[in-house]
Design an enzyme around this catalytic site. Structure first.
Site, PDB file in Angstrom:
ATOM      1  N   LYS A 108       0.835  -1.208   0.000  1.00 34.41           N
ATOM      2  CA  LYS A 108       0.000   0.000   0.000  1.00 34.41           C
ATOM      3  C   LYS A 108       0.870   1.259   0.000  1.00 34.41           C
ATOM      4  O   LYS A 108       0.657   2.185  -0.785  1.00 34.41           O
ATOM      5  CB  LYS A 108      -0.919   0.011   1.203  1.00 34.41           C
ATOM      6  CG  LYS A 108      -1.742   1.309   1.324  1.00 34.41           C
ATOM      7  CD  LYS A 108      -2.025   1.650   2.768  1.00 34.41           C
ATOM      8  CE  LYS A 108      -2.060   3.153   2.964  1.00 34.41           C
ATOM      9  NZ  LYS A 108      -2.183   3.554   4.360  1.00 34.41           N
ATOM     10  N   ASP A 126      -5.989   0.455   0.585  1.00 33.50           N
ATOM     11  CA  ASP A 126      -6.078   0.640   2.028  1.00 33.50           C
ATOM     12  C   ASP A 126      -7.393   0.037   2.517  1.00 33.50           C
ATOM     13  O   ASP A 126      -8.074  -0.678   1.773  1.00 33.50           O
ATOM     14  CB  ASP A 126      -5.982   2.124   2.389  1.00 33.50           C
ATOM     15  CG  ASP A 126      -7.018   2.967   1.659  1.00 33.50           C
ATOM     16  OD1 ASP A 126      -7.998   2.392   1.143  1.00 33.50           O
ATOM     17  OD2 ASP A 126      -6.855   4.202   1.610  1.00 33.50           O
TER      18      ASP A 126
END
Length: 202
Positions: A108, A126
């Site tokens: 991420k 996320d």
């Protein structure tokens, strides 16, 4: 994605990849407003990889305390800055492999740097992207990593740069974890969760 485009706020000018990297490391397991405050405080004192690498760790801890888990994050921020300074001549890598080799950098964070720091096609996943993608039935996955892989298969590349921000803002404003605003949702006709809820109530 077209219907969610109003949730995208285009970046103004060029974003500093180093600042994106450090800010995203600080964002792990904390709220956006706390991340922003911690990052602003840190960069008001130390601005470059060299400066942060040479800063006392206890000073970094004080500056980023608002971000939570500040001792662990201070160590990661300091070590990452050292590597950027010493091994990359103060230039943040612009490829996933080298980014993932940095302390505390997962997929991420790496993808956030690629998207927001370099405007390169990637999909940062996320909690918002993972949750919404599964809730509306776009994917059926158990982990953010699986979600990223599936989204890269089904989302046209022209939407990759804006997908994360669209979903984050959409998740904050409409598709909230608790009390989603179904009637205001611009994609409720495409949402598995909404369709199932309507069936149960009818």
């Amino acid at each position: 994605m077209k219907r969610l485009h109003k949730y995208v706020k285009k970046p103004v000018g060029n974003t500093n990849p180093f600042r994106v990297l450090i800010t995203t490391i600080l964002s792990q397991r904390t709220r956006d407003e706390n991340t922003d405050e911690a990052a602003a405080t840190l960069f008001s004192v130390y601005k470059t990889p060299e400066e942060i690498a040479n800063a006392p760790r206890d000073e970094i801890e004080k500056l980023i305390k608002k971000a939570g888990f500040f001792r662990v994050k201070a160590q990661r921020v300091k070590e990452t800055s050292r590597i950027i300074h010493e091994e990359h001549e103060d230039a943040v890598p612009d490829n996933i492999k080298e980014l993932l080799a940095l302390p505390g950098v997962g997929r991420k964070t790496a993808n956030c740097v690629l998207v927001y720091g370099f405007r390169k096609n990637a999909i940062p996943v996320d909690v918002h992207v993972h949750r919404i993608s599964n809730r509306i039935g776009l994917v059926k996955t158990k982990t953010p990593e699986e979600t990223e892989l599936e989204l890269t298969k089904i989302v046209p590349k022209k939407y990759w740069l804006d997908l994360n921000e669209s979903f984050v803002r959409f998740g904050q404003d409409i598709c909230r974890p608790i009390g989603p605003k179904h009637e205001e949702c611009p994609i409720n006709d495409l949402c598995d969760f909404y369709r199932d809820m309507k069936k149960k109530s009818s």
